[in-house]
Design an enzyme around this catalytic site. Structure first.
Site, PDB file in Angstrom:
ATOM      1  N   MET A   1       0.846  -1.171   0.000  1.00 54.75           N
ATOM      2  CA  MET A   1       0.000   0.000   0.000  1.00 54.75           C
ATOM      3  C   MET A   1       0.885   1.225   0.000  1.00 54.75           C
ATOM      4  SD  MET A   1      -2.389   2.265   0.372  1.00 54.75           S
ATOM      5  CE  MET A   1      -1.666   3.437   1.478  1.00 54.75           C
ATOM      6  N   PRO A   2       1.570   1.474  -1.086  1.00 50.19           N
ATOM      7  CA  PRO A   2       2.400   2.668  -1.113  1.00 50.19           C
ATOM      8  C   PRO A   2       1.581   3.962  -1.132  1.00 50.19           C
ATOM      9  CG  PRO A   2       3.129   1.070  -2.731  1.00 50.19           C
ATOM     10  CD  PRO A   2       1.811   0.612  -2.232  1.00 50.19           C
ATOM     11  N   LEU A   3       2.146   4.982  -0.516  1.00 50.27           N
ATOM     12  CA  LEU A   3       1.608   6.340  -0.547  1.00 50.27           C
ATOM     13  C   LEU A   3       2.694   7.204  -1.164  1.00 50.27           C
ATOM     14  CD1 LEU A   3      -0.458   8.530   0.303  1.00 50.27           C
ATOM     15  CD2 LEU A   3       0.713   8.582   2.529  1.00 50.27           C
TER      16      LEU A   3
END
Length: 126
Positions: A1-3
């Site tokens: 879940m990269p931001l």
């Protein structure tokens, strides 16, 4: 879940910024096994007076087209995956929107999986 947080000089057209989003998402899908629709990115534009960089730090000749890309992601990727991500980002952003590899600056911030809440006050990965 990269931001992802993307910072660049003001004045580029919307299509340019969208090409950056598209290239980053594709690179993460190809190298970090990011699931479909896992797209959480924000771009911030800065006037020249609010955007500073080392024009030749570590022998890299940067220009005013420099883009800072900060990726916050789970600390689950291998060194090879990280290298592949950096390389693929530079390749894809070179194709569209036409960034020189010298102007692609990536910082990866790794966090423990339990440090995310993706909505509703739930620790989704804990």
């Amino acid at each position: 879940m990269p931001l992802l947080h993307i910072s660049l000089r003001a004045g580029k057209p919307e299509a340019y910024r969208q090409a950056i989003f598209d290239g980053l998402y594709r690179a993460m899908r190809e190298t970090f096994n990011v699931p479909e629709d896992d797209q959480f990115m924000a771009a911030t534009e800065h006037e020249a007076a609010n955007f500073r960089y080392g024009a030749s730090y570590l022998g890299v000749a940067r220009s005013d087209d420099l883009v800072f890309i900060q990726i916050t992601a789970n600390d689950t990727r291998t060194l090879d995956q990280k290298k592949a991500l950096f390389r693929r980002i530079a390749e894809l952003l070179g194709d569209k929107p036409g960034l020189r590899p010298e102007d692609v600056f990536v910082s990866l911030v790794e966090v423990a999986k339990e440090n995310w809440s993706l909505g509703n006050g739930v620790a989704h990965y804990a």
